[in-house]
Design a protein around this motif. Sequence first.
Motif, PDB file in Angstrom:
ATOM      1  N   CYS A 375       0.843  -1.201   0.000  1.00  0.00           N
ATOM      2  CA  CYS A 375       0.000   0.000   0.000  1.00  0.00           C
ATOM      3  C   CYS A 375       0.877   1.249   0.000  1.00  0.00           C
ATOM      4  CB  CYS A 375      -0.915   0.005   1.220  1.00  0.00           C
ATOM      5  SG  CYS A 375      -1.903   1.517   1.377  1.00  0.00           S
ATOM      6  N   LEU A 377       0.910   5.339   0.034  1.00  0.00           N
ATOM      7  CA  LEU A 377       0.160   6.564   0.300  1.00  0.00           C
ATOM      8  C   LEU A 377       1.073   7.768   0.098  1.00  0.00           C
ATOM      9  CD1 LEU A 377      -1.734   5.499   3.558  1.00  0.00           C
ATOM     10  CD2 LEU A 377      -2.658   5.619   1.235  1.00  0.00           C
ATOM     11  N   ALA A 506      -6.868   3.591  -2.015  1.00  0.00           N
ATOM     12  CA  ALA A 506      -5.525   3.021  -1.940  1.00  0.00           C
ATOM     13  C   ALA A 506      -5.583   1.494  -1.969  1.00  0.00           C
ATOM     14  CB  ALA A 506      -4.822   3.489  -0.667  1.00  0.00           C
ATOM     15  N   TYR A 550      -3.672   4.251  -7.961  1.00  0.00           N
ATOM     16  CA  TYR A 550      -4.827   4.189  -7.074  1.00  0.00           C
ATOM     17  C   TYR A 550      -6.036   3.761  -7.894  1.00  0.00           C
ATOM     18  CZ  TYR A 550      -1.812   7.034  -4.094  1.00  0.00           C
ATOM     19  OH  TYR A 550      -0.756   7.495  -3.357  1.00  0.00           O
TER      20      TYR A 550
END
Length: 583
Positions: A375, A377, A506, A550
Motif C-alpha cells: 500500500c 500513500l 488506496a 490508485y
Amino acid sequence: MDAFLLKRKVQDANSHDNAKKTCKEKCPHAAKCYRRNPHHFKEFDHPHLDALLEKGEFLELPPDYPQDKQVVKEQLEVLRGLRNVKPKLEQVASAKEHVEERPSSSSVSKVGDKRLSSRNKSTSYTAQTSSTVSNKSSNMKPMAERLKENGPYNLFFTTIPDAPQTHTQQNSITFTDLLCPSLGELKCSLQINFMIDIAWLMEQYLKAGQGKKPLTILYGDEWPDMKKYIELMLPNVTEHLVKIKDPFGIHHSKVGIYVYSDNSLRVVVSTANLYYEDWNYYCQGLWISPLCPVLPEDSPDKAGESPTNFKSTLLSYLQQYNIGVLKTWIDYVKRADFSNVKVFLITSVPGKYTSVGKPVHCHLHSVGELLSHHCVLPAKTTPTSEGPLSWGVLAQSSSIGSLGKVPAEWLRGTLLRSLASHKDCRLPANSNSTLSIIFPTKDNVLSSYYGPQGGGCLPYSKSVHEKQKWLKDYLHQWKADHTNRSRAMPHIKTYCRVSPCTTKLAWFLITSANISKSAWGGNITKAGTSYVRSYEVGVLFLPKYFEETYFQIKDTGDDTKLFPFIYDIPLTPYKNADEPWCN
C-alpha cells in the motif's frame, strides 16, 4: 456470535421429537404458504397440509387452489420426513422425477430462508415478482460478455427486484448468472457457505438447466433434516456440515468453485448466503475470477500460481478443513492455472496465528502484512500536503461484535493496526488514522423496501451496543443513491482507504468478515499472536497488481476506468438522534 444464530441454537436445543404435535402459531400465509424448508414447519402449523397428510395420499387440488400443486407435494414430503411417515414409493418417485427434470423456464422457487422464520415472520413475495426478476435477467447480455465488460475488477453487486434501475446495471447479477452456459459447460460445482436453503439453491440450478450436475455443499448452519431431504430428493448432491467447537465461532465463508467440462474452473467469493432473501432483498457483493484453464499434465505441482499467491492460499484454505469430500476439489485447484488472477485471497480459519509463515489464515495478519508491503500513500512533504493520515479508513459491515469498553481495546488497538498499515508504517500500534464505520440507522431500516424486515440481515445485538455506546462516534449512515441501493439494506462487507478528495482508493477489501474479533482475530498479544474463531473468506484489491497507482471511484473526466463502489461518499455521519439498528 450473531444474535439471531444464538437465538436459533437455543430454539433448536429446546425443540425435539418432531413427530409430536406441539402448540404452534398457524402459518400466516395459510394455504398460500410456499415454504418447503423443515424449520418453517417446525415453527408454524399448517392445518390444510395436516389434513392432506392424514388422508395418506395426495389428492387433486381444485383449479382455484391458491398454491401450485408441485409446491404442495414437496411440502408434504417435508412433513412426512419430519414425522417419519413413509410415503408411497410411487409418490417419492414422482416428486423426485419432477425436481430433477423441471424445465429451466420455470419460475423462481418461493422458498425462504430458514432463519427468516425467526426474524422476518411475515415476509412473502409473489410469483409475479419472481417472474419479473427472471425476465430481466434473461434480457441481459450473456454472462461471459458481461464479465469481460466488468474486467479487470470482476466485482458485481446483486440485483434488487424492488429497485428496477439495478436490473440493467452493467455489474448487477443474479445467482443464476453464475451458471450461465456462456461461462462454460458446467461439469460440477462446490458451494462453501454459512446458510444454505437447499431447495432454493436447486431451483437456481434447475432454472439454468444444471439441476443434474454434481454439487458439493459445505455449510455451517445446521439443518437437522437437510441430510434426509438430500437423501430422498437429490442424488447428485454431496453435503458436509462444518462443525466448530468454539461456541463463538461460525463457518461464515461464502465461496463457489465451478468446474467446466475441460476441467478449467472459476472461483467466486461472495458475501451472500444461499437462499432467496440474501439474493433479492439485501445488497451483496461478489468477485468472479477469470477462467483458470487446466495445466498441461506434465506441469510441476507449483505451476499456475498467480502473482498474488491466490492458488496456494486457496489450496491451503481448502486443506484446513481436512475432510474427504474436498479431495477432488483440491485436485481440481492443483491442476488449474491461476496466473491471470490479480487479487489476493484473504482467509480466516479457527486457530492461533502470528504474522510469520505463509499463508496465514487470519484477516488481521494477512491484510496488515499485505498493506505493509504494497500500500502506497502520499508522503507528507509540506504542512499542507495530504500525507497518509489524510486518507481515511472506511469499514462497512452487516454486523458488529463486542469490541470492548473503549475504542483502544480492539477497534483502534487491533483492527486499525491492520487497516492503517502501509509501506512506510507497518502495523502502527497507536494509529491516528481516521476510522469511519458504515452501519444502517433505525431510520435507514424503517425506510427500506421491507421496513423492519429489512433489518433481518443486520444482527447487531442491542445488549452489546449498550456496552459500547462510544461506537456511535464512529458510525455513519447507509446511503447508496448512486447505485440505487439506499433502500436495500447491506449484507455486503467492505473495507477500504479513501483519498481526502473521495475520488480514489488506496486498496479495497470485500469479505464475509464482519467487524468482530471472531472474524478478524482477537487482540494481538505481545508475542504477536491473534486468535481466530470463525471461517471467513474475502479478496483484497491492490492497485499495483492492476497496473494502477490508485483505484478511481469517481469520474474525473480523464477516461480512467472506474472501480465499482457501492455506497455514497462523502459519508453521512449519524445525527444526535440516530441510533444503529439493533436486534
